[in-house]
Design a protein around this motif. Structure first.
Motif, PDB file in Angstrom:
ATOM      1  N   PRO A  57      65.388  64.831  79.276  1.00  0.00           N
ATOM      2  CA  PRO A  57      66.628  64.386  79.552  1.00  0.00           C
ATOM      3  C   PRO A  57      67.266  64.204  78.171  1.00  0.00           C
ATOM      4  O   PRO A  57      68.483  64.071  77.906  1.00  0.00           O
ATOM      5  CB  PRO A  57      66.395  62.745  80.167  1.00  0.00           C
ATOM      6  N   VAL A 102      60.966  68.524  82.172  1.00  0.00           N
ATOM      7  CA  VAL A 102      62.135  67.849  82.702  1.00  0.00           C
ATOM      8  C   VAL A 102      62.298  66.939  81.336  1.00  0.00           C
ATOM      9  O   VAL A 102      61.735  65.948  80.918  1.00  0.00           O
ATOM     10  CB  VAL A 102      61.584  66.626  83.811  1.00  0.00           C
ATOM     11  N   CYS A 151      66.528  71.815  81.917  1.00  0.00           N
ATOM     12  CA  CYS A 151      66.566  70.968  82.956  1.00  0.00           C
ATOM     13  C   CYS A 151      66.513  69.428  82.596  1.00  0.00           C
ATOM     14  O   CYS A 151      65.397  69.196  81.987  1.00  0.00           O
ATOM     15  CB  CYS A 151      65.458  71.275  84.050  1.00  0.00           C
ATOM     16  N   ARG A 152      67.172  68.311  83.054  1.00  0.00           N
ATOM     17  CA  ARG A 152      67.302  67.159  82.623  1.00  0.00           C
ATOM     18  C   ARG A 152      66.704  66.190  83.598  1.00  0.00           C
ATOM     19  O   ARG A 152      66.296  65.078  83.436  1.00  0.00           O
ATOM     20  CB  ARG A 152      68.648  66.793  82.434  1.00  0.00           C
ATOM     21  N   THR A 153      66.544  66.698  84.736  1.00  0.00           N
ATOM     22  CA  THR A 153      66.132  65.941  85.786  1.00  0.00           C
ATOM     23  C   THR A 153      65.154  66.746  86.732  1.00  0.00           C
ATOM     24  O   THR A 153      65.053  67.975  86.619  1.00  0.00           O
ATOM     25  CB  THR A 153      67.314  65.404  86.979  1.00  0.00           C
ATOM     26  N   ALA A 154      64.315  65.893  87.833  1.00  0.00           N
ATOM     27  CA  ALA A 154      63.473  66.439  88.488  1.00  0.00           C
ATOM     28  C   ALA A 154      63.995  67.438  89.482  1.00  0.00           C
ATOM     29  O   ALA A 154      63.520  68.497  89.697  1.00  0.00           O
ATOM     30  CB  ALA A 154      62.622  65.200  89.280  1.00  0.00           C
ATOM     31  N   GLY A 178      60.246  61.482  86.013  1.00  0.00           N
ATOM     32  CA  GLY A 178      60.654  62.751  86.463  1.00  0.00           C
ATOM     33  C   GLY A 178      59.883  63.661  86.614  1.00  0.00           C
ATOM     34  O   GLY A 178      59.613  64.830  87.663  1.00  0.00           O
ATOM     35  N   THR A 179      59.071  64.153  85.649  1.00  0.00           N
ATOM     36  CA  THR A 179      58.058  65.106  85.540  1.00  0.00           C
ATOM     37  C   THR A 179      57.197  65.089  86.882  1.00  0.00           C
ATOM     38  O   THR A 179      56.687  65.963  87.477  1.00  0.00           O
ATOM     39  CB  THR A 179      57.239  65.102  84.131  1.00  0.00           C
ATOM     40  N   ASP A 201      60.406  63.455  80.372  1.00  0.00           N
ATOM     41  CA  ASP A 201      60.646  62.260  81.198  1.00  0.00           C
ATOM     42  C   ASP A 201      59.274  62.035  82.130  1.00  0.00           C
ATOM     43  O   ASP A 201      59.198  62.932  83.105  1.00  0.00           O
ATOM     44  CB  ASP A 201      61.931  62.453  82.176  1.00  0.00           C
ATOM     45  N   GLU A 228      66.989  69.127  88.916  1.00  0.00           N
ATOM     46  CA  GLU A 228      67.185  70.492  88.469  1.00  0.00           C
ATOM     47  C   GLU A 228      65.936  71.261  88.159  1.00  0.00           C
ATOM     48  O   GLU A 228      65.975  72.514  88.295  1.00  0.00           O
ATOM     49  CB  GLU A 228      67.650  70.165  87.009  1.00  0.00           C
ATOM     50  N   ARG A 282      75.106  73.115  85.513  1.00  0.00           N
ATOM     51  CA  ARG A 282      74.623  73.250  86.914  1.00  0.00           C
ATOM     52  C   ARG A 282      75.355  74.128  87.783  1.00  0.00           C
ATOM     53  O   ARG A 282      76.121  73.966  88.320  1.00  0.00           O
ATOM     54  CB  ARG A 282      75.121  71.618  87.200  1.00  0.00           C
TER      55      ARG A 282
END
Lengths: 266, 266, 266, 266
Positions: A105, A103, A77-80, A116-117, A113, A82, B258
């Motif tokens: 990216p 998280v 997962c690259r973003t919060a 985001g984390t 991150d 997700e 996604r």
């Protein structure tokens, strides 16, 4: 270490060694290595399982979850957003509210991150999850994660899968100092002495994956890490000696006069 | 580690942790700490015992030498001649031909004399002693000591009693590489992770004194070192993972598309 | 560093950077790089020159020895006898009595023999040579070499040509502490910060070869090392700050009350 | 380093050494030390100046700001809002739009808050400031700070004022790798070799305060740091040698046969 249980997320564990399931090429070996490690908390990349990514298909069926605490993680997962989505998917699919929050990216160094984390941790903790976030060894962020209700913080020792060991002991100490929740050192540990060092400094536990999976003998290495973690914890409880800049003899250097030794002539 | 005995001086040992008897302030604690450590080879400063130096009087009567290998040492000797004399005195007094050879002219850093150590080792080995010389991590000297018949070499990790740990891993590796006799890392180990690290690199054993004696709980620390040594040896046998410069994910980073998650809406 | 000359072997030098001539593939580049380094003492493998080994033929003709102190070395000698012989050959061939003494029996790690080095040093010093022995960072050996009349001691930082930098700072400090002759750190320095670190600790000078010869731009790197050595020496003379375990603010943390700032509203 | 200017915030500087003004006990010494350092960018705790905190009263009047870039900092600010307010105060009071952004909630370790720092940086950059945020060596955060328009990022080497040097080289490399703005290593540098090391790794500049102010001779140390920074930058441009695990001789070890030397008998 009877009488020294590891408390996390409202449960009590005898082992302070968490393990991962990636990188193993043979499920039989994995099962045996994790058994040898004594690990009671095992993390699984839930998205990869769902997607049947190479080495992850059927992973959940292999281990005996009655005896292990499943710790789904949000790897990939690259973003919060997700990560929150995958965490909820994990809870729906597995029934556990525990989540190792990743998280990440950055594809090259796989570094988390911080912003985001924290955002995802806050949302998940408010939603009743037992959140264990993967972070850099950042004491201020760790305090903030405690503040939003995380059950632990998981600072990295060195880059994921690098096996370089504890490369930031100074920063780790700042995270440990005054931490209100267990600190679990995650990522980069290569040998049992790395794990022991983390426990000696006061970490509550460690998480190891690649170092076991990629050993020549993963089962033997699982056992070795079990011992290393016990050694480090026992040393922490026993209280280490102070470090001296210079040497210190066991009795005054002047204590050996040139006495006659009539019975043993040279 | 069944099936992995430590062979030294024609004998076989289950434990790879040697211990020292200096620095303990209470013989009862010492006895219990050494028992907890599982150590089977215990070194004693023979001259200090003879002289009844503080903390050494009656030392030989305290431990059960039927179950332990006594390793008299020549602590306090500044020259080869003194060390040879004390070694012979030790043999006469104790009946053992084992000797931990220390030729230490330097009062501040307690560093060994390479030339004097080699000379004394040669004389003692020729005289039938089982010689374990204390040395700097000098590979060429180690080869020479093997050449004159030493049973092991004992390079220091850091200054005696400093607790700084393994400060010369590069030089230790040069000593280990191709050594024909066991390498026993001696002096300076402060915590079990230091001991584990030495074993992971290939050391045959370690010797620990101050780190156990000066722990807040010497008995607990004795046990912790036992575990650390076992961990390091198990890891050495299991074959550690390679070190990577960069991170390595457990599956391709592209593995998490996604996808729609209709059943778990965020 | 006016007023801070480097005294060695009865001569005085402005530069504390010695250089080597091996590893260069182009004599023009070598000459320019050594000029950029400001080095005034340059070592040459006399035996390789005599033998016209690859990269050594005609080496002595390339540099301007009126302005440089030639420091012949005994590279390639495995025993004290060979080294003594080559040192005498060097003196006969070049007219200088300076000799960098290398007695290196070990082909893999190129580590010096402490006993052979001491024997050769004693013989050469008695014969009027200005002897600079290459050694491990062994304080007791260093004292012995001073005792037989060496003009300096040259402990290694890490294996020759490795570029790993100062891997044994603790042992180097024991050599530096109380040394009566200049300590010249030799072998293994990879970047100018390594050289600066050695000087900061109190080394009198450093010797650099591979790090300059194998830089992408040897001339630029020669200049960089010149600066690094000057930086380290200047810092040594200026007296470094003490190290603190924890952070220290530049004024009391309580010094910033929440004052009103009417003129700068946020 | 002609032809290698340091570009920052739309300006060009000859020096890559930034300096601080705290910790000096004598303004005359400070002025002379900063001159010796060649520093062209000097940071001042604007709030402490306003408050006339000990050692800060009249600080702005002491230095020649026509020749120096003033870099006000927000030392003492615990939240983003405080830092933004103090930054605006600084701009109003001094006329410069440059700001070293410090958001430090933690009184013990003086570690920065990643989330607060990012929020304040975004607001200040949008408001036209040239923002240089003080951060942990966190590559993901560094990318985010670039993204909101920061002119540089300033990761710490070790805790402020500790003098421990570069304790997180691995994490610093992740920050450096692919950075779009200059990386200025700030805090914890104790000696010039630390500064050189940062530059060698690719840092654009360093900031030094305590190491100069608390040296026995601050003026000499200012000069030493100037040299160290130049050395590190020159080495970075010259391209360092690769690191080898083992030794590497300057010519094949077989190159020294036992030739007769009739003219130089031993």
């Amino acid at each position: 270490m009877r009488g020294d249980p590891f408390e996390l997320g409202g449960r009590t564990f005898a082992s302070r060694l968490m393990t991962g399931t990636g990188k193993f090429t043979d499920y039989g070996v994995m099962r045996e290595a994790l058994a040898a490690s004594g690990s009671q908390i095992v993390t699984v990349a839930i998205r990869r399982v769902e997607l049947k990514a190479p080495g992850h298909g059927g992973l959940l069926d292999v281990l005996d979850w009655d005896r292990l605490q499943l710790l789904p993680n949000t790897a990939g997962c690259r973003t919060a957003a997700e990560a929150v989505r995958v965490a909820r998917l994990a809870r729906a699919a597995t029934g556990t509210k525990w989540i190792k929050l990743e998280v990440i990216p950055d594809a090259r160094y796989l570094l988390p991150d911080p912003v985001g984390t924290l955002a995802a941790a806050q949302e998940l903790a408010a939603d009743g999850f037992t959140v264990l976030p993967y972070v850099q060894p950042d004491a201020v962020l760790a305090r903030a994660l405690e503040g939003v209700g995380c059950a632990a913080v998981m600072p990295l020792a060195s880059p994921i899968g690098s096996g370089k060991g504890l490369r930031t002991p100074d920063l780790l100490k700042t995270v440990l100092d005054g931490a209100a929740v267990p600190v679990v050192v995650d990522a980069g540990l290569g040998v049992p002495s790395d794990a022991a060092q983390a426990l000696e400094l006061g970490a509550g536990a460690v998480l190891v994956n690649t170092a076991i999976a990629e050993a020549r003998d993963p089962v033997g290495m699982g056992h070795a890490f079990a011992l290393g973690v016990q050694a480090g914890r026992a040393a922490f409880l026993a209280g280490r000696m102070g470090v001296r800049e210079h040497a210190s003899p066991s009795s005054p250097p002047g204590g050996v006069p040139r006495l006659p030794d009539p019975e043993v002539p040279v």
